[in-house]
Scaffold this motif. Structure first.
Motif, short mmCIF file in Angstrom:
data_model
loop_
_atom_site.label_atom_id
_atom_site.label_comp_id
_atom_site.label_asym_id
_atom_site.label_seq_id
_atom_site.Cartn_x
_atom_site.Cartn_y
_atom_site.Cartn_z
N HIS A 13 22.73 53.70 26.92
CA HIS A 13 23.20 52.15 27.48
C HIS A 13 23.20 51.21 26.21
O HIS A 13 22.53 51.49 25.29
N LEU A 14 23.92 50.07 26.70
CA LEU A 14 24.04 48.88 26.09
C LEU A 14 23.73 47.73 26.82
O LEU A 14 23.88 47.76 27.93
N ALA A 15 22.50 46.90 26.12
CA ALA A 15 22.26 45.72 26.99
C ALA A 15 22.23 44.54 26.01
O ALA A 15 22.00 44.57 25.01
N VAL A 16 22.69 43.42 26.64
CA VAL A 16 22.50 42.10 26.08
C VAL A 16 22.09 41.06 26.83
O VAL A 16 22.22 41.10 27.99
N CYS A 17 21.38 40.17 26.32
CA CYS A 17 20.85 38.99 27.21
C CYS A 17 20.76 37.76 26.59
O CYS A 17 20.75 37.59 25.16
N ALA A 18 20.72 36.61 27.25
CA ALA A 18 20.62 35.12 26.36
C ALA A 18 19.25 34.66 27.06
O ALA A 18 19.09 34.62 28.29
N GLY A 65 11.95 31.19 27.07
CA GLY A 65 11.87 32.68 26.91
C GLY A 65 12.52 33.02 28.32
O GLY A 65 12.39 34.25 28.61
N THR A 66 13.02 32.30 29.06
CA THR A 66 13.64 32.68 30.36
C THR A 66 15.02 33.23 29.94
O THR A 66 16.00 32.57 29.47
N VAL A 67 15.45 34.42 30.80
CA VAL A 67 16.49 35.12 30.84
C VAL A 67 17.64 34.34 31.60
O VAL A 67 17.46 33.98 32.78
N ARG A 68 18.57 33.76 30.98
CA ARG A 68 19.81 33.05 31.70
C ARG A 68 20.93 33.98 31.84
O ARG A 68 21.57 33.57 32.90
N VAL A 69 21.10 34.87 31.16
CA VAL A 69 22.20 35.73 31.30
C VAL A 69 21.85 37.07 30.73
O VAL A 69 21.19 36.99 29.79
N ARG A 70 22.65 37.97 31.63
CA ARG A 70 22.07 39.40 31.04
C ARG A 70 23.30 40.29 31.48
O ARG A 70 23.98 40.22 32.45
N ALA A 71 23.63 41.31 30.43
CA ALA A 71 24.72 42.45 31.03
C ALA A 71 24.22 43.73 30.60
O ALA A 71 23.51 43.64 29.31
N GLU A 72 24.47 44.85 31.19
CA GLU A 72 23.98 45.97 30.83
C GLU A 72 25.28 46.91 31.23
O GLU A 72 25.68 47.08 32.48
#
Length: 375
Positions: free
Chosen positions: A75-80, A85-92
């Motif tokens: 897998h590949l994953a990215v987050c902002a 430290g709160t995740v605001r955007v995530r994609a996997e």
């Protein structure tokens, strides 16, 4: 910045009292951080029953963002994340990232595209990406740009062309545990071994609140500690490594679940929860091997705790008894308590959170440098 991050809301006067600077000096610094978009003022807050109300300060939810990316075997994953430290955007996305499936350059191009998508979404939310960190399952060079060796990817001496720092995934999982308080205890834990497992098994050492890298930066390769010297050959070339007994693929095979099956780990979890004998036996054997390896590390380092993170956290109900049993048998300090074996609440998100928050942490550590660079 750390005073505001820790307290959530705090007045200028309280900051001055906490860090030992004059109110005038703190006021000047705060004005700079407000201008740089790192802090916001929330309005008057009365400190108690007497005295004038003070203006509360807080981290800016629409300020700098840390971008974290993870290259997994499948897998590949990215987050902002924002300054809290709160995740605001995530994609996997699911992806076959072994070199035998596709070249590293193709993997990194796809990751670059995914990072671009996440950063665009973050900017649409009013966040400003402040930096990127990429987590990889392997050894990273001192330049923080080169993957020297990642056996489960089949990568050797691969330069990562992204404008990003590259870091070992186990290190980032441990740092997330330290910074974001994922362990299941209210006590401060600043000396611990963090261990996680997917295809491989990684560990990281936090000593006195700092990551211990070792002389060449390769500390923590617990997955390649031999537990049975004449055992099966490992991807590293040695025999009987822990990875061959407690790694994801080894446990799945022992449980009768094809490792290549989609949702294999979820199937293992379900089978164990349903009391399937093969799954329970496989997890008990993995826990025993893990406990043998960890007991050596505990005897050597005498940490406050051992933390099971990543997918190990999700399987902890079935792994933990065997791990505890081996630690009781083998740790020479009989005062080392079983309750010092902790389970992370961050689970498999720890690595990605650690990657993203490492950039945020740099901003919190030196906000004036960020304010100067962004001016």
């Amino acid at each position: 910045m750390h005073s505001v991050a820790t307290r959530g809301e705090i007045s200028r006067a309280a900051v001055a009292a906490e860090i030992g600077l004059t109110r005038a000096t703190v006021s000047t610094l705060v004005d700079e951080l407000l201008t740089a978009g790192l802090l916001v003022e929330l309005g008057a807050r009365r400190p108690g029953t007497v005295g004038r109300p003070g203006t509360a300060l807080a981290l800016n939810d629409n300020g700098p963002a840390g971008i974290g990316a993870e290259v997994g075997v499948d897998h590949l994953a990215v987050c902002a994340v924002d300054l809290r430290g709160t995740v605001r955007v995530r994609a996997e996305v699911e992806a076959h990232n072994r070199e035998q499936d596709r070249p590293p350059g193709e993997v990194l191009r796809e990751l670059t595209g995914l990072i671009g998508e996440v950063e665009a979404e973050a900017e649409a939310l009013g966040l400003r990406p402040a930096g990127r960190t990429v987590a990889v399952p392997g050894l990273v060079g001192r330049d923080r740009r080169t993957v020297l060796r990642a056996p489960n990817l089949g990568w050797e001496n691969i330069a990562v062309p992204l404008p990003a720092a590259v870091e070992n995934e186990a290190n980032l999982g441990a740092l997330a545990e330290l910074w974001l308080g994922g362990h299941e205890t209210a006590a401060a834990v600043t000396d611990f071994i963090h261990v996680s497992a997917e295809i491989g098994i990684g560990a990281a050492l936090i000593i006195d609140g700092h990551l211990f890298r070792g002389a060449r930066g390769f500390a923590g390769e617990l997955g390649h500690v031999p537990v049975h010297p004449n055992g099966p050959r490992c991807s590293c070339g040695a025999r009987g490594c822990l990875e061959q007994y407690a790694g994801e693929q080894a446990v799945l095979r022992a449980a009768g679940i094809p490792p290549q099956r989609q949702g294999a780990l979820k199937a293992l979890h379900t089978a164990a929860a349903d009391g399937d004998p093969a799954a329970l036996k496989a997890l008990a054997a993995a826990g025993q091997a893990l406990g043998i390896a960890l007991s050596g590390a505990v005897n050597l380092l005498d940490p406050q705790a051992v933390v099971l993170g990543g997918p190990l956290a999700e399987l902890a109900p079935w792994l933990r008894p065997a791990v505890e049993r081996e630690l009781r048998r083998r740790v020479t300090d009989r005062q080392w308590p079983p309750e010092a074996l902790l389970v992370s609440r961050l689970g498999r998100d720890g690595v990605l959170l650690g990657a993203a928050y490492s950039t945020v942490r740099a901003v919190l550590d030196d906000p004036q440098a960020y304010a100067f660079d962004s001016a």
